[in-house]
Scaffold this active site. Structure first.
Site, short mmCIF file in Angstrom:
data_model
loop_
_atom_site.label_atom_id
_atom_site.label_comp_id
_atom_site.label_asym_id
_atom_site.label_seq_id
_atom_site.Cartn_x
_atom_site.Cartn_y
_atom_site.Cartn_z
N ASN A 38 0.79 -0.75 0.19
CA ASN A 38 -0.18 0.18 -0.04
C ASN A 38 0.85 1.42 0.12
O ASN A 38 2.26 1.59 0.63
CB ASN A 38 -0.51 0.06 0.68
CG ASN A 38 -2.44 -0.27 1.11
OD1 ASN A 38 -2.31 0.38 -0.01
ND2 ASN A 38 -2.27 -1.00 2.10
N GLN A 94 -14.81 -4.92 0.03
CA GLN A 94 -15.39 -3.55 0.02
C GLN A 94 -15.86 -3.89 -1.24
O GLN A 94 -15.23 -3.46 -2.75
CB GLN A 94 -15.07 -2.30 -0.01
CG GLN A 94 -14.69 -2.02 1.94
CD GLN A 94 -13.71 -0.83 1.75
OE1 GLN A 94 -11.96 -0.64 0.72
NE2 GLN A 94 -14.06 0.35 2.56
N GLY A 100 -18.56 1.44 0.14
CA GLY A 100 -17.15 2.08 0.26
C GLY A 100 -15.41 2.16 -0.41
O GLY A 100 -14.52 2.21 -0.28
N GLN A 101 -16.24 1.12 -1.57
CA GLN A 101 -14.86 0.90 -2.62
C GLN A 101 -14.65 1.88 -3.33
O GLN A 101 -15.66 2.59 -3.63
CB GLN A 101 -15.53 -0.32 -3.61
CG GLN A 101 -14.25 -1.16 -4.57
CD GLN A 101 -15.11 -1.89 -5.68
OE1 GLN A 101 -16.22 -1.63 -6.49
NE2 GLN A 101 -13.70 -2.67 -5.73
N SER A 102 -13.12 1.62 -3.32
CA SER A 102 -12.75 3.06 -4.32
C SER A 102 -12.13 3.36 -5.35
O SER A 102 -11.93 3.82 -6.36
CB SER A 102 -11.32 3.67 -3.36
OG SER A 102 -10.79 3.50 -3.15
N VAL A 103 -11.41 2.08 -6.05
CA VAL A 103 -11.75 1.24 -7.31
C VAL A 103 -11.52 1.24 -7.52
O VAL A 103 -12.25 -0.14 -7.14
CB VAL A 103 -9.61 1.14 -6.76
CG1 VAL A 103 -9.08 0.54 -8.15
CG2 VAL A 103 -9.05 2.18 -6.52
N HIS A 105 -12.19 -1.93 -8.95
CA HIS A 105 -11.23 -3.51 -9.51
C HIS A 105 -11.53 -4.09 -7.99
O HIS A 105 -10.65 -3.81 -7.25
CB HIS A 105 -9.46 -2.87 -9.68
CG HIS A 105 -9.06 -4.04 -10.03
ND1 HIS A 105 -7.99 -3.56 -11.02
CD2 HIS A 105 -9.16 -4.97 -9.81
CE1 HIS A 105 -7.37 -5.21 -10.94
NE2 HIS A 105 -8.66 -5.87 -10.64
N HIS A 109 -8.71 -6.22 0.93
CA HIS A 109 -7.17 -5.78 2.20
C HIS A 109 -6.31 -7.09 3.21
O HIS A 109 -7.96 -7.74 3.62
CB HIS A 109 -7.27 -4.94 2.91
CG HIS A 109 -8.24 -3.77 2.27
ND1 HIS A 109 -7.41 -2.22 2.80
CD2 HIS A 109 -9.50 -3.05 1.56
CE1 HIS A 109 -8.29 -1.12 1.77
NE2 HIS A 109 -9.34 -1.93 0.89
#
Lengths: 189, 189
Positions: A38, A94, A100-103, A105, A109
């Site tokens: 990350n 997510q 809450g998924q930001s990308v 794909h 985590h």
């Protein structure tokens, strides 16, 4: 399965190219999945596992991709728990923007946990606030680091509003190489 | 794979027997995994997937058990998203006590999500506070409901300190039966 080696086709994380030669984040690949460090880990050893194919949802994966992804989660999780001296793991997906998924794909985590490791941030459960807050926003972290969609870096990274800035390229490269070596010590099963 | 039927050996969730005949929570079984409804769901459709074998950690699972568990997560997740009219899913494993695990038996939470579904509780990310707070404490919920380790109910369930009490047996039985029927509509892949 190989560590770093064997990644001939470019590897995408969402629209970002994360092929080892472009950004030093990918420390392990299988034919169907890859593992990356990350930019802004919530705790030491916080890594992500994604399918090679860029799809947003778990239901978009084939059964073979689903199995490979979570077998990789299990194997990489065991490695980061050992390497970072942890005793537990948070594993979280997510799955979709309203979770809450930001990308867009699929990514799992893996966050190594120790007793009292987040007491100064609010206790065991604070990991989820961090995961879903600005610190866990992987898309933002990629943009803040100046990653462009072909994997090069901008000359002028976007300003990060937070005091906490993304890690330096050298630190990530060193961690990526260390984790790649550690994966070679893991049994296949 | 079968819904309810085919569960000949007792099914344990940790030390609690959750065999369909004992407690009406199990709505789907495979040879290696099972799916159960929650005593205290964080949001409608919040369910759990566990391996049939009682082991605490993901690394304790065989590769076959790992694949089966997450293929079941994918398939059940698709079903609850459809049935509860959701658009995303939170998928989370608290893998070990320092990650917030309350029952020492691997379990993946699946929580269907909709836009603004937790705005009154603090926003999208509040799901994790709830998951790790008292409401997400599955072990406590089992005990509060008076479940004993052989799956019967105590005459005097432990008093729940929260205003929010576990759901009634009839409500859970109805949901279990509804979800069992819905699983039969899901494609195998």
């Amino acid at each position: 399965m190989s560590a770093l080696k064997g990644a001939s086709a470019p590897i995408y994380f969402g629209s970002f190219i994360v092929t080892p030669q472009a950004i030093h984040q990918v420390f392990f690949t299988t034919p169907l999945s890859f593992a990356l460090v990350n930019l802004k880990p919530i705790l030491p050893g916080h890594v992500l596992i994604s399918p090679r194919r860029v799809v947003p949802r778990v239901t978009d994966l084939t059964p073979a991709e689903t199995s490979d992804l979570f077998l990789t989660v299990r194997r990489v999780g065991r490695m980061v728990e050992r390497v970072y001296g942890a005793s537990s793991l948070n594993i979280a997906v997510q799955d979709g923007v309203h979770a809450g998924q930001s990308v867009p794909h699929v990514h799992a985590h893996i966050i190594p946990r120790k007793p009292a490791d987040l007491d100064h941030r609010g206790g065991t459960d604070a990991v989820y606030d961090l995961l879903d807050g600005d610190e866990g926003d992987i898309g933002k972290a990629f943009k803040d680091a100046g990653a462009t969609e072909d994997g090069r870096r901008n000359k002028f990274p976007a300003v990060d509003n937070e005091a906490r800035s993304p890690r330096g390229e050298e630190e990530m490269r060193a961690e990526t190489e260390m984790l790649a070596r550690e994966m070679e010590k893991e049994p296949l099963d």
